[in-house]
Design an enzyme around this catalytic site. Structure first.
Site, mmCIF file in Angstrom:
data_model
loop_
_atom_site.group_PDB
_atom_site.id
_atom_site.type_symbol
_atom_site.label_atom_id
_atom_site.label_comp_id
_atom_site.label_asym_id
_atom_site.label_seq_id
_atom_site.Cartn_x
_atom_site.Cartn_y
_atom_site.Cartn_z
ATOM 1 N N TYR A 1 7.934 5.378 -11.080
ATOM 2 C CA TYR A 1 6.856 4.521 -10.560
ATOM 3 C C TYR A 1 6.494 4.940 -9.132
ATOM 4 O O TYR A 1 5.328 5.202 -8.818
ATOM 5 C CB TYR A 1 7.319 3.055 -10.593
ATOM 6 C CG TYR A 1 6.397 2.111 -9.861
ATOM 7 C CD1 TYR A 1 5.062 1.975 -10.240
ATOM 8 C CD2 TYR A 1 6.856 1.357 -8.786
ATOM 9 C CE1 TYR A 1 4.217 1.105 -9.566
ATOM 10 C CE2 TYR A 1 6.019 0.486 -8.109
ATOM 11 C CZ TYR A 1 4.698 0.366 -8.494
ATOM 12 O OH TYR A 1 3.854 -0.489 -7.827
HETATM 13 N N1 NAD Z 1 2.874 -7.176 -7.408
HETATM 14 C C1 NAD Z 1 3.592 -6.445 -6.546
HETATM 15 O O1 NAD Z 1 4.583 -6.910 -5.976
HETATM 16 C C2 NAD Z 1 3.182 -5.024 -6.216
HETATM 17 C C3 NAD Z 1 3.966 -4.316 -5.302
HETATM 18 C C4 NAD Z 1 3.607 -3.008 -4.968
HETATM 19 C C5 NAD Z 1 2.483 -2.451 -5.534
HETATM 20 N N2 NAD Z 1 1.751 -3.142 -6.436
HETATM 21 C C6 NAD Z 1 0.567 -2.473 -7.012
HETATM 22 O O2 NAD Z 1 -0.535 -3.369 -6.919
HETATM 23 C C7 NAD Z 1 -1.410 -3.167 -8.013
HETATM 24 C C8 NAD Z 1 -1.650 -4.483 -8.735
HETATM 25 O O3 NAD Z 1 -0.392 -4.976 -9.195
HETATM 26 P P1 NAD Z 1 -0.235 -6.360 -9.968
HETATM 27 O O4 NAD Z 1 1.029 -6.973 -9.503
HETATM 28 O O5 NAD Z 1 -1.500 -7.124 -9.916
HETATM 29 O O6 NAD Z 1 0.012 -5.790 -11.451
HETATM 30 P P2 NAD Z 1 -0.582 -6.267 -12.849
HETATM 31 O O7 NAD Z 1 0.196 -5.527 -13.884
HETATM 32 O O8 NAD Z 1 -0.587 -7.765 -12.911
HETATM 33 O O9 NAD Z 1 -2.080 -5.764 -12.813
HETATM 34 C C9 NAD Z 1 -2.460 -4.469 -13.151
HETATM 35 C C10 NAD Z 1 -3.650 -4.556 -14.094
HETATM 36 O O10 NAD Z 1 -4.068 -3.229 -14.384
HETATM 37 C C11 NAD Z 1 -4.375 -3.143 -15.773
HETATM 38 N N3 NAD Z 1 -4.110 -1.766 -16.176
HETATM 39 C C12 NAD Z 1 -2.898 -1.122 -16.157
HETATM 40 N N4 NAD Z 1 -3.054 0.135 -16.594
HETATM 41 C C13 NAD Z 1 -4.374 0.301 -16.872
HETATM 42 C C14 NAD Z 1 -5.150 1.385 -17.358
HETATM 43 N N5 NAD Z 1 -4.587 2.549 -17.618
HETATM 44 N N6 NAD Z 1 -6.476 1.194 -17.528
HETATM 45 C C15 NAD Z 1 -7.062 -0.003 -17.267
HETATM 46 N N7 NAD Z 1 -6.370 -1.071 -16.813
HETATM 47 C C16 NAD Z 1 -5.047 -0.917 -16.623
HETATM 48 C C17 NAD Z 1 -3.471 -4.126 -16.468
HETATM 49 O O11 NAD Z 1 -4.018 -4.591 -17.694
HETATM 50 C C18 NAD Z 1 -3.321 -5.235 -15.419
HETATM 51 O O12 NAD Z 1 -4.205 -6.313 -15.680
HETATM 52 C C19 NAD Z 1 -0.773 -2.080 -8.878
HETATM 53 O O13 NAD Z 1 -1.346 -0.853 -8.521
HETATM 54 C C20 NAD Z 1 0.683 -2.143 -8.479
HETATM 55 O O14 NAD Z 1 1.326 -0.914 -8.699
HETATM 56 C C21 NAD Z 1 2.070 -4.420 -6.793
#
Ligand code: NAD
Length: 348
Positions: free
Chosen positions: A163
């Protein structure tokens, strides 16, 4: 100082990927409330309960001011079509395969969504660069860094999960596009974001579900891990303000005691969005117990492969750029999550 209402305080067309996800949903809702035109894009992947994603989208649609497309990032034609329809001034790329642990057994999903998906987006926007492209990265890129707090200019070349490796790759690939095609790009590193409408694969959701059912919770790293937990409203505030601060090549921020991460050769920078106030896992669990009014039965387990021991943001650059840094008290944020969870899952 930017106030989150957008560049020059006017409404903008904003394209957001991942709007059915936890963070994308909250950001879209906030930007719609601020009067912006939001166009969303999400593939509703089955990584966790798609019903939760559909319910988030339904709330966005209920505003009457949200347009969106259900499609994958890997579908380059659909992505190009959606971006063409939106003609965005700002693009916020949040869609990704998230989660450290899932990446141990499912690395391909990360290559597809994060590397191919981000590449497709960059290829599309290079033809008509937005005024600002913002891309989600993660505190996991710091790996098991020993120096704290983590500053954006620290070396982070040693990811310990697929990741983190894919997110670090997205930072690098976006830098080359920023340089070659003059796309003003900010990558932001998030630190364990939590709050209402949060993700079922993350610890807070799992802890609350288990404690309410009277089941034991799995506590990894023998409870010694520390995380710079960031409340969702703080994260969204930081993002909304950063929209208005695109990096400019050759114009680093000048603020005493703050080292800008601006690239020397491109309009590109990376910014931590974290408060710089890490909490121990046991303190986090105590906040959950307090909010639920119940004690947890704890199943103490060793640290899992891929998990870092500690995350600890330096918020100095974010504060210097936006005048803001996350500060919501853990007890307040956890209580807000528990209230939301208890209402949504009243029967379990
Ligand atoms: N939540 C956290 O603590 C956290 C921490 C560090 C980084 N992030 C990053 O922040 C971003 C948002 O995270 P989140 O917590 O909202 O995650 P999440 O999984 O709730 O949201 C990601 C969304 O992207 C969509 N998705 C995934 N792969 C896809 C694809 N190939 N094509 C189209 N849609 C796709 C999913 O359906 C989902 O709705 C991500 O990039 C994640 O890596 C989140």
């Amino acid at each position: 100082m930017p106030d989150g209402t957008g560049m020059m305080g006017r409404a903008m067309r904003i394209f957001i990927t991942g709007t059915a996800g936890f963070i994308g949903f909250h950001l879209a809702r906030r930007l719609i409330a601020d009067g912006h035109e939001v166009f969303g894009y999400d593939g509703l992947t089955p990584y966790y309960d798609p019903e939760l994603k559909k319910d988030r989208l339904a709330l966005l649609e209920a505003t009457g001011r949200y347009r969106g497309r259900i499609a994958m990032l890997e579908d380059k034609a659909a992505l190009a079509d959606a971006i063409g329809e939106c003609r965005p001034e700002i693009v916020v790329h949040l869609a990704a395969q998230a989660g450290v642990r899932y990446s141990l057994d499912n690395p391909q999903a990360y290559i597809d969504s994060n590397i191919v998906g981000t590449f497709n987006l960059l290829e599309i926007v290079r033809a008509a660069p937005p005024r600002h492209l913002l891309i989600a990265s993660t505190s996991s890129v710091y790996g098991d860094a020993e120096r704290t707090p983590f500053a954006e200019t620290d070396r982070c070349d040693f990811p310990i999960s697929i990741y983190a490796a894919t997110k670090k790759s997205c930072e690098a690939i976006s830098h080359s596009y920023a340089h070659l095609f003059d796309v003003p790009t900010t990558c932001f590193r998030f630190f364990t974001v939590y709050g209402p409408w949060g993700r079922p694969d993350m610890a807070l959701f799992k802890f609350v579900r288990a404690i309410r059912k009277g089941e034991p919770i799995d506590v990894y790293g023998e409870g010694k891990m520390r995380r710079d937990f960031t409340y969702i409203d703080d994260l969204v505030e930081g993002l909304a303000r950063l929209l208005a601060v695109p990096p400019e090549k050759g114009k680093p921020l000048e603020a005493p005691g703050v080292e800008d991460s601006l690239s020397p050769v491109a309009p590109w920078r990376v910014v931590n969005i974290g408060g710089g106030n890490p909490a121990g896992l046991m303190d986090f669990i105590a906040a959950v117990e307090q909010a639920l009014g119940r004690k947890a039965e704890k199943n103490m387990l060793p640290r899992q492969m891929g998990d870092v021991v500690e995350t600890f943001a330096s918020p100095a650059l974010l504060r210097a750029l936006t005048g803001f840094a996350p500060s919501t008290d853990l007890a307040v944020g956890v209580k807000a999550f528990v209230d939301w969870y208890t209402e949504r899952y009243a029967d379990g």
